[in-house]
Design a protein around this motif. Structure first.
Motif, PDB file in Angstrom:
ATOM      1  N   TRP A 293       4.494 -20.042 -52.187  1.00 42.40           N
ATOM      2  CA  TRP A 293       5.374 -18.945 -52.580  1.00 42.40           C
ATOM      3  C   TRP A 293       6.382 -19.466 -53.608  1.00 42.40           C
ATOM      4  O   TRP A 293       7.170 -20.362 -53.324  1.00 42.40           O
ATOM      5  N   VAL A 294       6.337 -18.896 -54.812  1.00 39.37           N
ATOM      6  CA  VAL A 294       7.344 -19.215 -55.825  1.00 39.37           C
ATOM      7  C   VAL A 294       8.497 -18.234 -55.675  1.00 39.37           C
ATOM      8  O   VAL A 294       8.290 -17.018 -55.637  1.00 39.37           O
ATOM      9  N   VAL A 295       9.702 -18.764 -55.563  1.00 41.49           N
ATOM     10  CA  VAL A 295      10.902 -17.949 -55.388  1.00 41.49           C
ATOM     11  C   VAL A 295      11.723 -17.986 -56.673  1.00 41.49           C
ATOM     12  O   VAL A 295      12.080 -19.077 -57.145  1.00 41.49           O
ATOM     13  N   GLY A 296      11.990 -16.820 -57.254  1.00 41.10           N
ATOM     14  CA  GLY A 296      12.835 -16.767 -58.435  1.00 41.10           C
ATOM     15  C   GLY A 296      14.275 -17.055 -58.052  1.00 41.10           C
ATOM     16  O   GLY A 296      14.959 -16.206 -57.467  1.00 41.10           O
ATOM     17  N   LEU A 297      14.753 -18.264 -58.347  1.00 42.39           N
ATOM     18  CA  LEU A 297      16.084 -18.707 -57.926  1.00 42.39           C
ATOM     19  C   LEU A 297      17.001 -18.786 -59.143  1.00 42.39           C
ATOM     20  O   LEU A 297      16.920 -19.717 -59.952  1.00 42.39           O
ATOM     21  N   SER A 298      17.877 -17.795 -59.277  1.00 46.43           N
ATOM     22  CA  SER A 298      18.800 -17.752 -60.421  1.00 46.43           C
ATOM     23  C   SER A 298      20.111 -18.467 -60.148  1.00 46.43           C
ATOM     24  O   SER A 298      20.836 -18.822 -61.077  1.00 46.43           O
ATOM     25  N   GLY A 299      20.445 -18.637 -58.873  1.00 52.16           N
ATOM     26  CA  GLY A 299      21.737 -19.209 -58.506  1.00 52.16           C
ATOM     27  C   GLY A 299      22.742 -18.147 -58.117  1.00 52.16           C
ATOM     28  O   GLY A 299      23.824 -18.457 -57.622  1.00 52.16           O
ATOM     29  N   GLY A 300      22.393 -16.863 -58.327  1.00 53.20           N
ATOM     30  CA  GLY A 300      23.235 -15.771 -57.868  1.00 53.20           C
ATOM     31  C   GLY A 300      23.097 -15.570 -56.368  1.00 53.20           C
ATOM     32  O   GLY A 300      22.226 -16.152 -55.721  1.00 53.20           O
ATOM     33  N   LYS A 301      23.925 -14.710 -55.804  1.00 53.36           N
ATOM     34  CA  LYS A 301      23.984 -14.551 -54.355  1.00 53.36           C
ATOM     35  C   LYS A 301      22.646 -14.115 -53.751  1.00 53.36           C
ATOM     36  O   LYS A 301      22.243 -14.597 -52.684  1.00 53.36           O
ATOM     37  N   ASP A 302      21.955 -13.184 -54.412  1.00 56.12           N
ATOM     38  CA  ASP A 302      20.730 -12.636 -53.838  1.00 56.12           C
ATOM     39  C   ASP A 302      19.636 -13.695 -53.725  1.00 56.12           C
ATOM     40  O   ASP A 302      19.038 -13.871 -52.663  1.00 56.12           O
TER      41      ASP A 302
ATOM     42  N   ASP B 262      17.544 -19.460 -48.937  1.00 57.06           N
ATOM     43  CA  ASP B 262      18.058 -20.076 -47.711  1.00 57.06           C
ATOM     44  C   ASP B 262      17.372 -19.507 -46.474  1.00 57.06           C
ATOM     45  O   ASP B 262      16.965 -20.257 -45.577  1.00 57.06           O
ATOM     46  N   ILE B 263      17.202 -18.191 -46.410  1.00 54.36           N
ATOM     47  CA  ILE B 263      16.575 -17.567 -45.235  1.00 54.36           C
ATOM     48  C   ILE B 263      15.086 -17.910 -45.169  1.00 54.36           C
ATOM     49  O   ILE B 263      14.543 -18.162 -44.085  1.00 54.36           O
ATOM     50  N   LEU B 264      14.420 -17.959 -46.303  1.00 57.18           N
ATOM     51  CA  LEU B 264      13.013 -18.349 -46.306  1.00 57.18           C
ATOM     52  C   LEU B 264      12.856 -19.774 -45.788  1.00 57.18           C
ATOM     53  O   LEU B 264      11.935 -20.077 -45.016  1.00 57.18           O
ATOM     54  N   TYR B 265      13.766 -20.650 -46.219  1.00 59.41           N
ATOM     55  CA  TYR B 265      13.708 -22.030 -45.743  1.00 59.41           C
ATOM     56  C   TYR B 265      13.915 -22.087 -44.236  1.00 59.41           C
ATOM     57  O   TYR B 265      13.165 -22.770 -43.524  1.00 59.41           O
ATOM     58  N   ARG B 266      14.940 -21.382 -43.748  1.00 59.75           N
ATOM     59  CA  ARG B 266      15.207 -21.363 -42.310  1.00 59.75           C
ATOM     60  C   ARG B 266      14.009 -20.834 -41.523  1.00 59.75           C
ATOM     61  O   ARG B 266      13.706 -21.302 -40.428  1.00 59.75           O
ATOM     62  N   THR B 267      13.345 -19.840 -42.093  1.00 63.67           N
ATOM     63  CA  THR B 267      12.244 -19.185 -41.398  1.00 63.67           C
ATOM     64  C   THR B 267      10.980 -20.038 -41.371  1.00 63.67           C
ATOM     65  O   THR B 267      10.277 -20.094 -40.353  1.00 63.67           O
TER      66      THR B 267
ATOM     67  N   ASP C 279      23.544 -25.309 -61.693  1.00 60.54           N
ATOM     68  CA  ASP C 279      24.138 -26.308 -60.798  1.00 60.54           C
ATOM     69  C   ASP C 279      24.051 -25.845 -59.344  1.00 60.54           C
ATOM     70  O   ASP C 279      23.773 -26.649 -58.439  1.00 60.54           O
ATOM     71  N   ALA C 280      24.271 -24.548 -59.114  1.00 59.09           N
ATOM     72  CA  ALA C 280      24.170 -24.003 -57.758  1.00 59.09           C
ATOM     73  C   ALA C 280      22.738 -24.105 -57.239  1.00 59.09           C
ATOM     74  O   ALA C 280      22.511 -24.423 -56.067  1.00 59.09           O
ATOM     75  N   CYS C 281      21.770 -23.861 -58.109  1.00 59.68           N
ATOM     76  CA  CYS C 281      20.356 -23.964 -57.725  1.00 59.68           C
ATOM     77  C   CYS C 281      19.999 -25.396 -57.332  1.00 59.68           C
ATOM     78  O   CYS C 281      19.320 -25.630 -56.327  1.00 59.68           O
ATOM     79  N   VAL C 282      20.462 -26.340 -58.133  1.00 60.93           N
ATOM     80  CA  VAL C 282      20.184 -27.755 -57.864  1.00 60.93           C
ATOM     81  C   VAL C 282      20.818 -28.169 -56.546  1.00 60.93           C
ATOM     82  O   VAL C 282      20.193 -28.861 -55.718  1.00 60.93           O
ATOM     83  N   GLU C 283      22.069 -27.752 -56.326  1.00 64.41           N
ATOM     84  CA  GLU C 283      22.759 -28.103 -55.080  1.00 64.41           C
ATOM     85  C   GLU C 283      22.011 -27.551 -53.874  1.00 64.41           C
ATOM     86  O   GLU C 283      21.811 -28.256 -52.871  1.00 64.41           O
ATOM     87  N   LEU C 284      21.584 -26.302 -53.949  1.00 62.07           N
ATOM     88  CA  LEU C 284      20.891 -25.681 -52.813  1.00 62.07           C
ATOM     89  C   LEU C 284      19.556 -26.351 -52.550  1.00 62.07           C
ATOM     90  O   LEU C 284      19.238 -26.695 -51.407  1.00 62.07           O
ATOM     91  N   THR C 285      18.739 -26.512 -53.579  1.00 64.71           N
ATOM     92  CA  THR C 285      17.404 -27.072 -53.372  1.00 64.71           C
ATOM     93  C   THR C 285      17.455 -28.534 -52.949  1.00 64.71           C
ATOM     94  O   THR C 285      16.610 -28.985 -52.165  1.00 64.71           O
ATOM     95  N   ASP C 286      18.457 -29.271 -53.441  1.00 64.19           N
ATOM     96  CA  ASP C 286      18.622 -30.656 -52.980  1.00 64.19           C
ATOM     97  C   ASP C 286      18.983 -30.679 -51.500  1.00 64.19           C
ATOM     98  O   ASP C 286      18.472 -31.511 -50.728  1.00 64.19           O
ATOM     99  N   GLU C 287      19.867 -29.773 -51.108  1.00 65.23           N
ATOM    100  CA  GLU C 287      20.292 -29.725 -49.712  1.00 65.23           C
ATOM    101  C   GLU C 287      19.145 -29.347 -48.784  1.00 65.23           C
ATOM    102  O   GLU C 287      19.010 -29.908 -47.690  1.00 65.23           O
TER     103      GLU C 287
END
Length: 323
Positions: free
Chosen positions: A56-65, A71-76, A103-111
């Motif tokens: 599954w490719v997720v379009g990650l812009s770094g915005g809230k949505d 994050d929820i897909l990862y948790r699931t 930068d927000a995208c990198v921080e999230l995916t690294d985490e």
């Protein structure tokens, strides 16, 4: 006010349901709705296995949505070997805006430890949105150019990464706005395409072999609740509007829906419930399931699927580079 579930202090009140929820129950409610949508849309096929997983490719812009969705897909699916997530970020070339969201995208995916890919308009098209806005050879809003380019890159790289599905972070407000716009424009064929492209259950959609199928697991959650979830979970979301955002018509629809929802809570949910049913009927008559539907060919320039000799993206790029 107290939480209706446990009596703790409530952090939100959902006027459309009447519920007051504390932080824990609110977070659980958002996650429950996303997971229910994943089940109801049959995103995980019966034949998915650890040996033959879904990508599954997720379009990650770094915005809230997109951050909340990722994050929820990862948790699931963190412990589910049937699903592999790839986050795809597109840098449009908007100074003082996109760099921070990347930068927000990198921080999230690294985490989270999720594979993260970054593509840019500059590398792909030899343009940057700041320059496109300045030139504006077609006399269009910035979003009109950007929407074409983004859709092209999302599709291109979803195919490149052998994605089974392309997931985007459209929320309830986004989808209700699109539904109302399609209805007011009287575009029945677009309603049908909307269903087959991203709304229908995967068992009900018409075949669309030319594109990686899309899904919107966040589309039952109102925009304000997505923002609250991001805040409560302390997610690295870049919550700033694009400086070139100028979709005037959608803005009018957004304002109208806000007023309707304020005066008649539940309006957005009602719009989508009726729209999806009507869209299914339209798709059976006018959509991809209709054998008489226009066949797609390949763009003479880039090979992308299109009904034209030269796709919309390439024709726009020709105009931009000619200035």
């Amino acid at each position: 006010m107290d939480c209706d579930k446990c009596g703790r202090e409530a952090v939100m009140h959902a006027a459309y349901s009447g519920l007051h929820l504390c932080e824990d129950h609110f977070v659980a409610s958002v996650e429950k709705r996303v997971r229910r949508r994943i089940r109801e849309d049959d995103l995980v096929p019966d034949d998915a296995t650890p040996e033959d997983p879904q990508t599954w490719v997720v379009g990650l812009s770094g915005g809230k949505d997109s951050v909340v969705l990722t994050d929820i897909l990862y948790r699931t699916f963190e412990q589910d070997p049937r699903i592999e997530l790839v986050a795809l970020t597109i840098h449009e070339g908007i100074e003082g805006y996109r760099d921070e969201s990347v930068d927000a995208c990198v921080e999230l995916t690294d985490e989270l430890g999720i594979r993260h890919e970054l593509v840019t308009y500059e590398e792909e098209f030899d343009v940057q949105m700041d320059d496109v806005v300045e030139k504006d050879p077609e006399g269009m809003a910035a979003c009109a150019y950007c929407g074409v380019f983004r859709r092209d890159l999302l599709s291109k790289y979803a195919e490149k990464y052998d994605a089974d599905k392309l997931l985007t972070g459209h929320n309830l407000d986004d989808e209700a706005q699109t539904a109302l716009m399609n209805f007011l424009e009287g575009d029945v064929s677009q309603v049908a395409k909307h269903f087959d492209a991203s709304l229908g259950n995967f068992e009900e959609r018409g075949e669309q072999d030319d594109f990686v199928p899309r899904a919107k697991p966040l589309r039952d959650v109102p925009e304000k609740e997505v923002a609250l979830y991001a805040h409560l979970e302390d997610l690295p979301a870049h919550i700033t509007e694009c400086p070139h955002a100028s979709e005037a018509y959608r803005g009018e629809i957004q304002e109208l829906l806000h007023k309707l929802e304020e005066n008649h809570p539940g309006t957005r949910h009602s719009i989508m419930a009726g729209y999806e049913e009507l869209a299914s009927l339209a798709a059976s008559e006018f959509g991809a399931r209709d054998e008489g539907d226009t066949e797609l060919g390949e763009c003479e320039r880039c090979g992308a699927s299109t009904t034209r000799d030269v796709c919309r993206k390439c024709s726009l790029l020709d105009s931009i580079h000619a200035v």
